[in-house]
Scaffold this motif. Structure first.
Motif, PDB file in Angstrom:
ATOM      1  N   UNK A 117      40.311  79.830  22.273  1.00 24.66           N
ATOM      2  CA  UNK A 117      40.490  80.881  21.271  1.00 24.66           C
ATOM      3  C   UNK A 117      39.861  80.500  19.928  1.00 24.66           C
ATOM      4  N   UNK A 118      38.524  80.329  19.924  1.00 23.48           N
ATOM      5  CA  UNK A 118      37.827  80.145  18.652  1.00 23.48           C
ATOM      6  C   UNK A 118      36.572  81.002  18.651  1.00 23.48           C
ATOM      7  N   UNK A 119      35.884  81.014  17.516  1.00 21.05           N
ATOM      8  CA  UNK A 119      34.727  81.893  17.344  1.00 21.05           C
ATOM      9  C   UNK A 119      33.451  81.063  17.203  1.00 21.05           C
ATOM     10  N   UNK A 120      32.402  81.540  17.856  1.00 20.27           N
ATOM     11  CA  UNK A 120      31.129  80.846  17.808  1.00 20.27           C
ATOM     12  C   UNK A 120      30.100  81.728  17.109  1.00 20.27           C
ATOM     13  N   UNK A 135      24.939  85.805  29.581  1.00 22.35           N
ATOM     14  CA  UNK A 135      25.458  84.799  30.507  1.00 22.35           C
ATOM     15  C   UNK A 135      26.940  84.548  30.284  1.00 22.35           C
ATOM     16  N   UNK A 136      27.292  84.384  29.010  1.00 22.91           N
ATOM     17  CA  UNK A 136      28.687  84.044  28.706  1.00 22.91           C
ATOM     18  C   UNK A 136      29.612  85.241  28.908  1.00 22.91           C
ATOM     19  N   UNK A 137      29.048  86.442  28.796  1.00 16.54           N
ATOM     20  CA  UNK A 137      29.911  87.625  28.861  1.00 16.54           C
ATOM     21  C   UNK A 137      30.482  87.843  30.260  1.00 16.54           C
ATOM     22  N   UNK A 138      29.870  87.241  31.284  1.00 15.17           N
ATOM     23  CA  UNK A 138      30.411  87.437  32.642  1.00 15.17           C
ATOM     24  C   UNK A 138      31.595  86.528  32.927  1.00 15.17           C
ATOM     25  N   UNK A 139      31.880  85.588  32.022  1.00 16.32           N
ATOM     26  CA  UNK A 139      33.019  84.702  32.250  1.00 16.32           C
ATOM     27  C   UNK A 139      34.315  85.388  31.834  1.00 16.32           C
ATOM     28  N   UNK A 140      35.353  85.210  32.629  1.00 18.04           N
ATOM     29  CA  UNK A 140      36.636  85.861  32.341  1.00 18.04           C
ATOM     30  C   UNK A 140      37.210  85.444  30.991  1.00 18.04           C
ATOM     31  N   UNK A 141      36.982  84.174  30.616  1.00 18.62           N
ATOM     32  CA  UNK A 141      37.582  83.678  29.382  1.00 18.62           C
ATOM     33  C   UNK A 141      36.948  84.241  28.121  1.00 18.62           C
ATOM     34  N   UNK A 142      35.757  84.823  28.252  1.00 21.78           N
ATOM     35  CA  UNK A 142      35.093  85.380  27.076  1.00 21.78           C
ATOM     36  C   UNK A 142      35.720  86.720  26.722  1.00 21.78           C
ATOM     37  N   UNK A 143      36.238  86.830  25.499  1.00 19.19           N
ATOM     38  CA  UNK A 143      36.866  88.092  25.081  1.00 19.19           C
ATOM     39  C   UNK A 143      35.860  88.970  24.347  1.00 19.19           C
ATOM     40  N   UNK A 144      34.972  88.342  23.594  1.00 18.56           N
ATOM     41  CA  UNK A 144      34.020  89.120  22.804  1.00 18.56           C
ATOM     42  C   UNK A 144      32.667  88.425  22.797  1.00 18.56           C
ATOM     43  N   UNK A 145      31.613  89.167  23.125  1.00 19.98           N
ATOM     44  CA  UNK A 145      30.255  88.623  23.064  1.00 19.98           C
ATOM     45  C   UNK A 145      29.318  89.707  22.557  1.00 19.98           C
ATOM     46  N   UNK A 187      41.103  85.190  22.953  1.00 25.56           N
ATOM     47  CA  UNK A 187      40.216  84.297  23.709  1.00 25.56           C
ATOM     48  C   UNK A 187      38.905  84.020  22.995  1.00 25.56           C
ATOM     49  N   UNK A 188      37.958  83.558  23.784  1.00 24.74           N
ATOM     50  CA  UNK A 188      36.677  83.082  23.275  1.00 24.74           C
ATOM     51  C   UNK A 188      35.842  84.230  22.701  1.00 24.74           C
ATOM     52  N   UNK A 189      35.264  84.011  21.512  1.00 26.42           N
ATOM     53  CA  UNK A 189      34.403  85.045  20.936  1.00 26.42           C
ATOM     54  C   UNK A 189      33.109  84.412  20.433  1.00 26.42           C
ATOM     55  N   UNK A 190      32.001  85.113  20.678  1.00 23.18           N
ATOM     56  CA  UNK A 190      30.696  84.596  20.262  1.00 23.18           C
ATOM     57  C   UNK A 190      29.835  85.723  19.714  1.00 23.18           C
ATOM     58  N   UNK A 191      29.162  85.455  18.595  1.00 22.31           N
ATOM     59  CA  UNK A 191      28.180  86.386  18.061  1.00 22.31           C
ATOM     60  C   UNK A 191      26.844  85.663  17.993  1.00 22.31           C
ATOM     61  N   UNK A 192      25.887  86.159  18.749  1.00 18.83           N
ATOM     62  CA  UNK A 192      24.540  85.596  18.717  1.00 18.83           C
ATOM     63  C   UNK A 192      23.759  86.315  17.629  1.00 18.83           C
ATOM     64  N   UNK A 193      23.183  85.546  16.718  1.00 18.79           N
ATOM     65  CA  UNK A 193      22.509  86.128  15.566  1.00 18.79           C
ATOM     66  C   UNK A 193      21.015  85.815  15.652  1.00 18.79           C
ATOM     67  N   UNK A 194      20.188  86.841  15.882  1.00 14.02           N
ATOM     68  CA  UNK A 194      18.740  86.602  15.902  1.00 14.02           C
ATOM     69  C   UNK A 194      18.287  86.319  14.471  1.00 14.02           C
ATOM     70  N   UNK A 195      17.598  85.183  14.306  1.00 12.40           N
ATOM     71  CA  UNK A 195      17.307  84.671  12.972  1.00 12.40           C
ATOM     72  C   UNK A 195      15.844  84.281  12.876  1.00 12.40           C
ATOM     73  N   UNK A 230      37.258  93.292  24.003  1.00  8.49           N
ATOM     74  CA  UNK A 230      38.582  93.554  24.556  1.00  8.49           C
ATOM     75  C   UNK A 230      39.031  94.968  24.209  1.00  8.49           C
ATOM     76  N   UNK A 231      39.823  95.571  25.077  1.00  7.04           N
ATOM     77  CA  UNK A 231      40.303  96.932  24.865  1.00  7.04           C
ATOM     78  C   UNK A 231      41.153  97.019  23.599  1.00  7.04           C
ATOM     79  N   UNK A 232      41.918  95.954  23.328  1.00  8.82           N
ATOM     80  CA  UNK A 232      42.869  96.008  22.217  1.00  8.82           C
ATOM     81  C   UNK A 232      42.221  96.172  20.852  1.00  8.82           C
ATOM     82  N   UNK A 233      40.998  95.674  20.716  1.00  9.39           N
ATOM     83  CA  UNK A 233      40.384  95.667  19.384  1.00  9.39           C
ATOM     84  C   UNK A 233      39.531  96.908  19.191  1.00  9.39           C
TER      85      UNK A 233
END
Ligand SMILES: Cc1ncc(C[n+]2csc(CCOP(=O)(O)OP(=O)(O)O)c2C)c(N)n1
Ligand code: SF4
Ligand SMILES: [Mg+2]
Lengths: 248, 354, 179
Positions: A114-117, A163-173, A203-211, A244-247
């Motif tokens: 449960x952290x953010x990347x 890739x990461x979004x298909x994992x169950x533990x990923x909540x936000x990508x 759960x796990x959250x990741x934001x990919x930032x094109x830079x 996630x549906x909740x957010x």
């Protein structure tokens, strides 16, 4: 008069060491604004990577760690497991996250840590002098692909968010981009959502930032943004791959 | 013969190509990046392969795979990356695979910095990874010597079926100096009757392995390795002596520090101070014979290193209590300044007072 | 002879290649030479510098920590390195881009509007060589002949047409400091 722009409180008042036109600075500001807006500054703990953003622990005024190359998600796991109510985030480049640290990122997501990347994809190893990254585009010239990245020799660039979004533990990508103001605004929304997901304990959250990396792409800042738009966007589609549906 | 100006890191690459190395696996890290940049262009020219791995853990295991087939193969990194390779290096040593590993040392521990250092001496010469094993460790002090030692590195690794490490630092890697490289000599790679290449034409089965599950067998394997290491210690110690004749004090230093000590020796000699230098070229095996040869005629030793005192332990072991062994070091990416080393020498000559 | 020459400026001003040219020329003359750049995150601020050592005897450390000559091509370089020049040393200030004065009184300082003078003779690309010309005239560290020979070696053939203007720049620079 109402102030329309000020330095986020979570960002220290000091000059960045980044090159002129580098979007690392914008990404820092967005993260800091989100921390301010969510009022979690005191709870925030940053984990800095090895890459051009290694000194981000100097810029984010919250508590921070400096991790070894690629291992920030493992370090964040350790922190969050001891201090589950703190707001923990890693800030990692594409070499850090998608090459040497692939094991750590995949398994942190798989465990639903449960952290953010915040994942800065600039299609290059910037800090070490412009070598090929796992995200380097086909045909792109780098110091270790002097004739352009060749699919036969080096395979194809990886799309980490998908890739990461298909994992169950990923909540936000989500994947966002910093090539123009409208997209910067969208990027901030995604970063905010990612932190909200963490605060809600989902759960796990990741934001990919094109830079952009004008220095190692060998382009002036504006041309670099244009290059990003023309070349990276077609290969790296923007959007939310999982939420996630909740957010909201 | 015409000289050309060459960067140390590029000299490693050219030296490797000339020694017949055709496979390089590595992961970017400063201060050795010019080497992969050079080989990314150079390897295709000679029909070789440059492949960027996803990490140093992968690099060293790619080396393991390629070395097992009998190919001349190398990798290169700096401190943090070399630390990640330690497991693989232990496997290479255990399976007795020849290969060359380059470490252009930077300031540590941890992420440290990218400035030159010699603080990985222990890691390279005393093990680094798990188990009882040794690397042959070579320490060049000039760009010319880098070229020459690359050939020796590959030859020694094949001769002894043992990984060889070439240790330099950011200064040696980044600097340009005149070198003579001459024409490419034809090379012949030695036969490798142990290499795994498939059982073509009904060939006997071969295995690359470091697993000896029965303790008795593992002990036998360790005895066999030890016998090899003893042979290397006997046959391969190398060093350079500089103005040691009649010296009352001998400095011991390798690589970049040795360059600085040489100028200190010259200054001392000009002033009539009988000072010399012993420069280990092999760090393992440590040139004990060189020290032993000098120990009776010399009054004291001064070891100068870019670390907090690592090689000085080997100097003391070789001197074996017969003479005082002093130490002077700069660390964290700092380079000893000739003037300061000179002051240290004077201090020792004056019985400890400057 | 033992000259430690520090050349510093912005990335893109060609300070690294000017240093290499100088080192190459020393090699051509059979002297001991070493060249070393600054490397790493320092580069990120957009500055570049290199040290060149030319000597009659083997070179110990190639790092030029106490230069006998400083060539400052931009203001940050002058501010950063002025203090490390040895007493009695020489500072060249590229006064086209540096509008401050050096503060050291125990060194010889020469203000040379290198970019402007290079434009005058036809190419802003040879600014460094104007100062190099002055350096050679004052120190005789290598001969102009050696530099000419080296230019043929270090420049790719399609740039050889630039050699005359490079030599012109050396001559102009030398003229400035000739008594
Ligand atoms: C174990 C280890 N290997 C290699 C390095 C060298 N290194 C430093 S940063 C970096 C890559 C940085 O690229 P990226 O993560 O894409 O970040 P960027 O600089 O592009 O922002 C590498 C390989 C290191 N510090 N540690
Ligand atoms: S090298 Fe690239 S990523 Fe690094 S600070 Fe400069 S522009 Fe940014
Ligand atoms: Mg990157």
């Amino acid at each position: 008069m109402k102030k329309v722009f000020e330095r986020p409180k979570s960002l220290k008042d000091m000059p960045f060491h980044y090159c002129p036109g580098c979007t690392h600075g914008i990404a820092h500001r967005l993260v800091a604004e989100v921390i301010d807006e969510l009022q979690v500054f005191e709870k925030a703990i940053a984990v800095a990577p090895v890459g051009c953003s290694v000194f981000c622990y100097e810029y984010f005024d919250c508590d921070a760690y400096q991790a070894s190359h690629g291992r920030a998600p493992a370090v964040a796991t350790g922190i969050k497991r001891v201090l589950p109510d703190r707001v923990v985030f890693t800030y990692q480049g594409d070499g850090d996250l998608a090459a040497i640290g692939t094991g750590e990122i995949v398994h942190s997501a798989a465990r639903g840590e449960n952290f953010t990347v915040i994942f800065i994809n600039n299609a290059i190893y910037a800090m070490t002098g412009g070598q090929m990254a796992p995200t380097t585009l086909l045909g792109q010239k780098t110091t270790t692909t002097p004739f352009g990245r060749d699919h036969k020799l080096n395979g194809s660039p990886v799309r980490m968010s998908e890739m990461l979004s298909v994992l169950d533990g990923t909540a936000y990508a989500a994947r966002v981009s910093l090539h123009n103001p409208a997209n910067v605004t969208r990027a901030k929304k995604a970063i905010k959502k990612a932190f909200e997901v963490q605060i809600a304990g989902l759960g796990f959250s990741i934001v990919e930032v094109l830079s952009s990396c004008p220095t190692n792409w060998g382009l002036p800042p504006l041309k670099a943004l244009k290059w990003l738009e023309d070349n990276m966007l077609p290969y790296y589609p923007l959007g939310e791959f999982k939420k996630p549906a909740e957010v909201i | 013969m015409a000289k050309i100006l060459m960067k140390g890191n590029e000299a490693i690459g050219e030296g490797a190509v000339r020694a017949g190395c055709r496979y390089f696996f590595g992961y970017p890290i400063t201060p050795q990046s010019e080497l992969p940049h050079y080989l990314a262009k150079r390897m295709p020219e000679v029909g070789g392969l440059y492949l960027q791995a996803e990490s140093e853990v992968a690099s060293i295991n790619m080396v393991f795979g390629a070395a097992g087939t009998g190919a001349r193969v190398m990798t290169s990194s700096s401190g943090p990356g070399i630390s990640l390779m330690q497991e693989g290096i232990s496997y290479l040593a255990g399976a007795e695979l020849p290969c060359v590993i380059v470490n252009m040392i930077r300031g540590g521990p941890g992420l440290g910095n990218i400035a030159p250092a010699q603080s990985d001496y222990f890691q390279a010469t005393k093990g680094g990874g798990h188990g009882d094993y040794r690397l042959i460790v070579l320490a060049p002090a000039s760009v010319q010597e880098i070229i020459d030692l690359m050939q020796d590195a590959f030859d020694l690794s094949d001769k002894y079926r043992n990984p060889v490490m070439l240790m330099g630092d950011g200064v040696l890697g980044q600097m340009m100096e005149p070198v003579e490289i001459g024409d490419q000599k034809p090379f012949e790679l030695p036969e490798k009757p142990w290499a795994v290449t498939g059982r073509l034409r009904g060939k006997e089965k071969r295995l690359i392995n470091s697993l000896y599950i029965v303790p008795e067998n593992c002990e036998v394997h360790n005895f066999k390795l030890e016998k090899k290491y003893t042979g290397i210690k006997e046959a391969e110690q190398r060093w350079e002596e500089y103005r040691t004749e009649g010296a009352e004090m001998v400095m011991v230093a390798f690589g970049t520090s040795a360059r600085i000590c040489k100028s200190v020796v010259d200054r001392c000699r000009e002033e009539g101070l009988p000072v010399g230098l012993l420069r280990p070229i092999t760090l393992w095996p440590f040139p004990e014979k060189g020290i032993v040869r000098l120990v009776d005629s010399v009054k004291s030793f001064l070891t100068v290193e870019m670390n907090m005192g690592q090689m000085v332990e080997d100097v003391r072991l070789s001197v074996n209590g017969k003479r005082p062994v002093h130490f002077y070091g700069r660390v964290g990416g700092m380079i000893p300044v000739a003037r300061d080393v000179y002051t240290e020498v004077k201090k020792i000559f004056n019985g400890g007072v400057a | 002879m033992h000259e430690g020459i520090l050349i510093a400026g912005f990335g893109g001003q060609g300070v690294l290649s000017t240093g290499q040219l100088l080192a190459y020329s020393g090699m051509v003359e059979g002297k001991h030479v070493a060249w070393i750049p600054s490397y790493g995150p320092e580069m990120r601020g957009g500055t570049a510098n290199c040290g060149v050592t030319i000597a009659d005897s083997p070179i110990s450390s190639p790092v030029v920590s106490e230069p006998t000559v400083l060539i400052a091509m931009n203001r940050p370089s002058l501010e950063k390195f002025e203090k490390v020049v040895v007493p009695g040393g020489i500072i060249f200030v590229n006064s086209s881009l540096i509008n401050i004065k050096a503060t050291r009184a125990d060194v010889r300082t020469f203000y040379i509007p290198a970019n402007d003078m290079a434009e005058e003779i036809g190419s802003s690309k040879v600014a460094n060589n104007i100062i190099l010309g002055a350096l050679l005239e004052l120190t005789r560290v290598v001969t102009t002949g050696a530099v000419e020979k080296s230019l043929y070696e270090v420049l790719p053939p399609h740039h050889h047409k630039m050699i005359p203007i490079n030599l012109k720049a050396l001559e102009v620079g030398a003229g400035l400091v000739r008594e």
